[in-house]
Scaffold this active site. Structure first.
Site, PDB file in Angstrom:
ATOM      1  N   HIS A  10      -4.120  -1.547  -6.774  1.00  0.00           N
ATOM      2  CA  HIS A  10      -3.511  -0.230  -6.878  1.00  0.00           C
ATOM      3  C   HIS A  10      -4.517   0.756  -7.451  1.00  0.00           C
ATOM      4  O   HIS A  10      -5.342   0.422  -8.286  1.00  0.00           O
ATOM      5  CB  HIS A  10      -2.211  -0.252  -7.695  1.00  0.00           C
ATOM      6  CG  HIS A  10      -2.273  -1.037  -8.963  1.00  0.00           C
ATOM      7  ND1 HIS A  10      -1.777  -2.309  -9.064  1.00  0.00           N
ATOM      8  CD2 HIS A  10      -2.774  -0.744 -10.182  1.00  0.00           C
ATOM      9  CE1 HIS A  10      -1.957  -2.765 -10.286  1.00  0.00           C
ATOM     10  NE2 HIS A  10      -2.565  -1.831 -10.992  1.00  0.00           N
TER      11      HIS A  10
ATOM     12  N   ARG B 134     -10.419  -2.691   4.224  1.00  0.00           N
ATOM     13  CA  ARG B 134     -10.044  -2.690   5.640  1.00  0.00           C
ATOM     14  C   ARG B 134      -9.247  -1.441   6.001  1.00  0.00           C
ATOM     15  O   ARG B 134      -8.442  -0.955   5.221  1.00  0.00           O
ATOM     16  CB  ARG B 134      -9.206  -3.929   5.974  1.00  0.00           C
ATOM     17  CG  ARG B 134     -10.007  -5.210   6.033  1.00  0.00           C
ATOM     18  CD  ARG B 134      -9.154  -6.384   6.492  1.00  0.00           C
ATOM     19  NE  ARG B 134      -8.115  -6.730   5.533  1.00  0.00           N
ATOM     20  CZ  ARG B 134      -7.251  -7.724   5.698  1.00  0.00           C
ATOM     21  NH1 ARG B 134      -7.297  -8.460   6.790  1.00  0.00           N
ATOM     22  NH2 ARG B 134      -6.337  -7.985   4.784  1.00  0.00           N
ATOM     23  N   LYS B 135      -9.472  -0.949   7.210  1.00  0.00           N
ATOM     24  CA  LYS B 135      -8.741   0.209   7.705  1.00  0.00           C
ATOM     25  C   LYS B 135      -7.291  -0.185   7.948  1.00  0.00           C
ATOM     26  O   LYS B 135      -7.006  -1.215   8.558  1.00  0.00           O
ATOM     27  CB  LYS B 135      -9.385   0.690   9.003  1.00  0.00           C
ATOM     28  CG  LYS B 135      -8.786   1.954   9.576  1.00  0.00           C
ATOM     29  CD  LYS B 135      -9.563   2.368  10.822  1.00  0.00           C
ATOM     30  CE  LYS B 135      -9.005   3.621  11.440  1.00  0.00           C
ATOM     31  NZ  LYS B 135      -9.767   4.015  12.654  1.00  0.00           N
ATOM     32  N   ARG B 136      -6.370   0.644   7.473  1.00  0.00           N
ATOM     33  CA  ARG B 136      -4.954   0.366   7.673  1.00  0.00           C
ATOM     34  C   ARG B 136      -4.473   0.923   9.008  1.00  0.00           C
ATOM     35  O   ARG B 136      -4.921   1.979   9.448  1.00  0.00           O
ATOM     36  CB  ARG B 136      -4.136   0.980   6.533  1.00  0.00           C
ATOM     37  CG  ARG B 136      -4.449   0.382   5.173  1.00  0.00           C
ATOM     38  CD  ARG B 136      -3.664   1.043   4.063  1.00  0.00           C
ATOM     39  NE  ARG B 136      -4.104   0.565   2.757  1.00  0.00           N
ATOM     40  CZ  ARG B 136      -4.328   1.342   1.706  1.00  0.00           C
ATOM     41  NH1 ARG B 136      -4.154   2.649   1.802  1.00  0.00           N
ATOM     42  NH2 ARG B 136      -4.729   0.826   0.561  1.00  0.00           N
TER      43      ARG B 136
ATOM     44  N   SER C  35       5.946  12.149  -4.019  1.00  0.00           N
ATOM     45  CA  SER C  35       4.526  12.240  -4.358  1.00  0.00           C
ATOM     46  C   SER C  35       3.784  13.011  -3.279  1.00  0.00           C
ATOM     47  O   SER C  35       3.962  12.764  -2.088  1.00  0.00           O
ATOM     48  CB  SER C  35       3.929  10.841  -4.513  1.00  0.00           C
ATOM     49  OG  SER C  35       2.531  10.915  -4.701  1.00  0.00           O
TER      50      SER C  35
ATOM     51  N   LYS D  51       2.654   2.178  -5.021  1.00  0.00           N
ATOM     52  CA  LYS D  51       3.377   1.659  -6.187  1.00  0.00           C
ATOM     53  C   LYS D  51       2.593   1.883  -7.473  1.00  0.00           C
ATOM     54  O   LYS D  51       3.180   2.088  -8.536  1.00  0.00           O
ATOM     55  CB  LYS D  51       3.654   0.164  -6.001  1.00  0.00           C
ATOM     56  CG  LYS D  51       4.582  -0.161  -4.849  1.00  0.00           C
ATOM     57  CD  LYS D  51       4.830  -1.650  -4.740  1.00  0.00           C
ATOM     58  CE  LYS D  51       3.569  -2.452  -4.428  1.00  0.00           C
ATOM     59  NZ  LYS D  51       2.944  -2.085  -3.138  1.00  0.00           N
ATOM     60  N   GLY D  52       1.248   1.811  -7.383  1.00  0.00           N
ATOM     61  CA  GLY D  52       0.418   1.977  -8.576  1.00  0.00           C
ATOM     62  C   GLY D  52       0.642   3.320  -9.234  1.00  0.00           C
ATOM     63  O   GLY D  52       0.812   3.411 -10.455  1.00  0.00           O
TER      64      GLY D  52
ATOM     65  N   THR E  41      -8.345  -3.506  -1.945  1.00  0.00           N
ATOM     66  CA  THR E  41      -8.920  -4.831  -2.161  1.00  0.00           C
ATOM     67  C   THR E  41     -10.017  -5.162  -1.159  1.00  0.00           C
ATOM     68  O   THR E  41     -11.091  -5.630  -1.528  1.00  0.00           O
ATOM     69  CB  THR E  41      -7.807  -5.904  -2.088  1.00  0.00           C
ATOM     70  OG1 THR E  41      -6.843  -5.634  -3.106  1.00  0.00           O
ATOM     71  CG2 THR E  41      -8.372  -7.297  -2.286  1.00  0.00           C
TER      72      THR E  41
ATOM     73  N   ASP F 102       0.826  -1.224   0.000  1.00  0.00           N
ATOM     74  CA  ASP F 102       0.000   0.000   0.000  1.00  0.00           C
ATOM     75  C   ASP F 102       0.853   1.263   0.000  1.00  0.00           C
ATOM     76  O   ASP F 102       0.411   2.309   0.479  1.00  0.00           O
ATOM     77  CB  ASP F 102      -0.952   0.025   1.210  1.00  0.00           C
ATOM     78  CG  ASP F 102      -1.771  -1.239   1.350  1.00  0.00           C
ATOM     79  OD1 ASP F 102      -2.380  -1.642   0.345  1.00  0.00           O
ATOM     80  OD2 ASP F 102      -1.795  -1.827   2.449  1.00  0.00           O
TER      81      ASP F 102
END
Length: 447
Positions: free
Chosen positions: A41, A302-304, A412, A16-17, A299, A13
Site C-alpha cells: 500500500h 506490473r501494469k494493471r 478519494s 485501502k492503504g 509490489t 489495489d
C-alpha cells in the site's frame, strides 16, 4: 469504541492503504490480518510517499499501536527493511507488534513459487513470486516455521535441518535448481530473529485487552474480495482470505465483536495478473485509465489491467463481507471522460445474469451489460466537500451507491490525505442500515 474492518471490494489495489491511513487518526490500534509481501500500500503524507508491504498504515501515527496478526505470513528480510526505512525517516516503530504464531516465508518458498509459476506455462496464475502460496501451503501441511520458532535458535535449527533437506529434493529433482545451504539459512534467520525479537508478542491477547479497554481498533486486509482463496475467481486468487471473515481467523477476534465493515472500491476497476475480467478495456480508454491512475503494482511494478466499474462484483463484495458503507477512490481519474459506463449485469450465453458466477470458466464467458452515464469533464482533485463536486460526479456516486445498495462514506480524489471528502466518519458516525425504512437504497446524499 468500534472494531472496524477495512476490506478491498474488487481485485485489490483499491486504495485501502490511504483509507486505512485516514481512519487511523481515529483508531487506537491498527491490525493487519492476512497476506504477506505480495501486497503493498502506498501512502502520501505532505508530499512524502511511503510504500509498505507488511507494516500497517497506522505506523505513521506515533500514538497508534500497530499489529501484524497470526493470519499473515512474514518475510523477515522485507519487514526489517521496512523498519529500517521508517526509522531512517525518524518514524518510530516501537508501537509495532508481531504475532508469535504468524508463519515465516523462507528462501525455499520464494524459489519454489517462481519455479512453479514458470513450470505452469500457459496455465500460470499470475503469482508475485514472493513465496506467499508455498508459505501458506506449508502452514496447511503443518510443516511451516512460525515466528515463535524463529525466536528459539535450537528449535529453528531442528526444524530447518529436516525441512531444508526435504525442500532441496524438490528444488533439485523437480525444478533443476541448486540446493540451499542449510547452515547459511539458519544463521541468516537467527540474525533476523534478534532484530525482530522486541516486537514479538501474543497479539490475540493484546487485541482482546484493547477491546476490554474499549479502544478503537481498525483491522486492515490486503488484496481484495475477488482474490479471496474461497470466495474469489479461483484459481486466479491469493492464498489467504482477504474478506471480512478473515479478520477473525487472522487475529483471534471473535465474530460478535465486529462493529462495522468498510469496503474500498475504485471508481473504475483494475486487476493485475491473470484471470477473467469482464469490463476490461483495451486500446486508448484502457491506456487513459492506466496513465491517469498510475496503475502499476506497488509490489511487482506490473501494469494493471483497467476497466469500467463492475456493480455485479460490487454487490457480491457487499454480500460476502456484510459491508456497512463504501469508500470510493480515484474518482478524479475519470475527470476527462465525456461518458462513463457502468456494468449493471452480465450476459452469459444469451441469458442475463445479475449475480457473480462462482466458476472462473463461466465468469470468463460473461459479457457486461452497461449503463452509460454522462461524465463531468471538470477537475475534481481540489474538491473537499460534496458541494464542490460537479453535479454529474455526484450523480455518478449516487448511482454507484444505489447499485451497490450501500452508502458511500468516503470519496478519494487523489493520493494525498487532504484529497478526500469525508461524508461520514465510519468509526465514530452512526451505523446506518443498508436500506431506509421505506425500502429505498441508502446513498451518500442521505448523509
Amino acid at each position: 469504541m468500534a472494531n472496524v474492518i477495512v476490506i478491498g471490494a474488487q481485485w485489490g489495489d483499491e486504495g485501502k492503504g490511504k483509507i486505512t491511513d485516514l481512519l487511523s487518526r481515529s483508531a487506537d490500534v491498527v491490525v493487519r490480518y492476512q497476506g504477506g509481501v505480495n501486497a503493498g500500500h502506498t501512502i502520501v503524507v505532505k508530499g512524502q510517499t511511503f510504500k509498505l508491504h507488511l507494516i500497517p498504515s497506522g505506523i505513521l501515527y506515533p500514538d497508534t499501536e500497530c499489529m501484524i496478526g497470526c493470519g499473515t505470513v512474514i518475510d523477515p528480510q522485507v519487514l526489517i527493511k521496512e523498519l529500517d526505512q521508517l526509522e531512517s525517516l525518524n518514524i518510530s516503530t516501537k508501537n509495532l507488534l508481531i504475532s508469535e504464531t504468524a508463519h515465516v516465508t523462507m528462501p525455499y518458498h520464494r524459489l519454489i513459487d517462481k519455479a512453479s509459476e514458470e513450470r505452469r506455462g500457459s496455465h500460470k496464475i499470475g503469482t508475485t513470486g514472493r513465496g506467499i502460496g508455498p508459505t501458506y501451503a506449508d502452514k496447511s501441511e503443518r510443516t511451516g516455521i512460525r515466528v515463535l520458532d524463529l525466536m528459539d535458535p535450537a528449535a529453528l535449527r531442528d526444524q530447518l535441518e529436516w525441512t531444508i533437506n526435504n525442500k532441496n529434493v524438490i528444488l533439485e529433482k523437480l525444478y533443476n535448481l541448486p540446493p540451499l545451504d542449510t547452515e547459511e539459512v539458519i544463521q541468516e534467520y537467527i540474525g533476523y530473529a534478534e532484530r525482530l525479537r522486541p516486537h514479538v508478542v501474543d497479539t490475540s491477547l493484546k487485541i482482546y485487552d484493547a477491546i476490554q479497554r474499549r479502544r478503537n481498533i481498525l483491522f486492515e486486509g490486503a488484496q481484495g474480495t475477488l482474490l479471496d482463496l474461497d470466495h474469489g475467481t479461483y484459481p486466479y486468487v491469493t492464498s489467504s482470505n482477504p474478506v471480512a471473515g478473515g479478520a477473525c481467523v487472522g487475529t483471534g477476534l471473535g465474530p460478535t465483536m465486529i462493529d462495522r465493515v468498510i469496503g474500498v472500491s475504485k471508481a473504475y476497476t483494475t486487476r493485475v495478473g491473470e484471470g477473467p475480467f469482464p469490463t476490461e478495456l483495451h486500446g486508448e480508454l484502457g491506456e487513459l485509465l492506466c496513465d491517469r491512475g498510475a496503475e502499476f503494482g506497488t509490489t511487482t511494478g506490473r501494469k494493471r489491467r483497467c476497466g469500467w466499474f463492475d456493480a455485479v462484483i460490487g454487490r457480491y463484495a457487499v454480500r460476502i463481507n456484510g459491508m456497512d458503507c463504501m469508500a470510493i477512490t480515484k474518482l478524479d481519474v475519470l475527470d476527462e471522460l465525456e461518458e462513463i459506463q457502468v456494468c449493471i449485469a452480465y450476459e452469459i450465453d444469451g441469458d442475463r445474469c445479475d449475480h457473480f458466477p462462482t466458476s472462473a470458466r463461466q465468469f470468463a464467458r460473461c459479457r457486461p451489460i452497461y449503463k452509460t452515464v454522462p461524465g463531468w469533464q471538470v477537475p475534481t482533485s481540489e474538491c473537499r466537500t460534496l458541494e464542490d463536486l460537479p453535479q454529474q460526479a455526484l450523480d455518478y456516486l449516487k448511482f454507484l451507491a444505489e447499485l451497490m445498495e450501500v452508502p458511500i462514506a468516503i470519496v478519494s480524489l487523489g493520493a494525498s490525505r487532504d484529497q478526500t471528502i469525508i461524508v461520514e466518519d465510519p468509526i465514530h458516525g452512526p451505523k446506518r442500515a443498508l436500506l431506509h425504512p421505506d425500502g429505498t437504497p441508502a446513498s451518500l446524499l442521505s448523509a
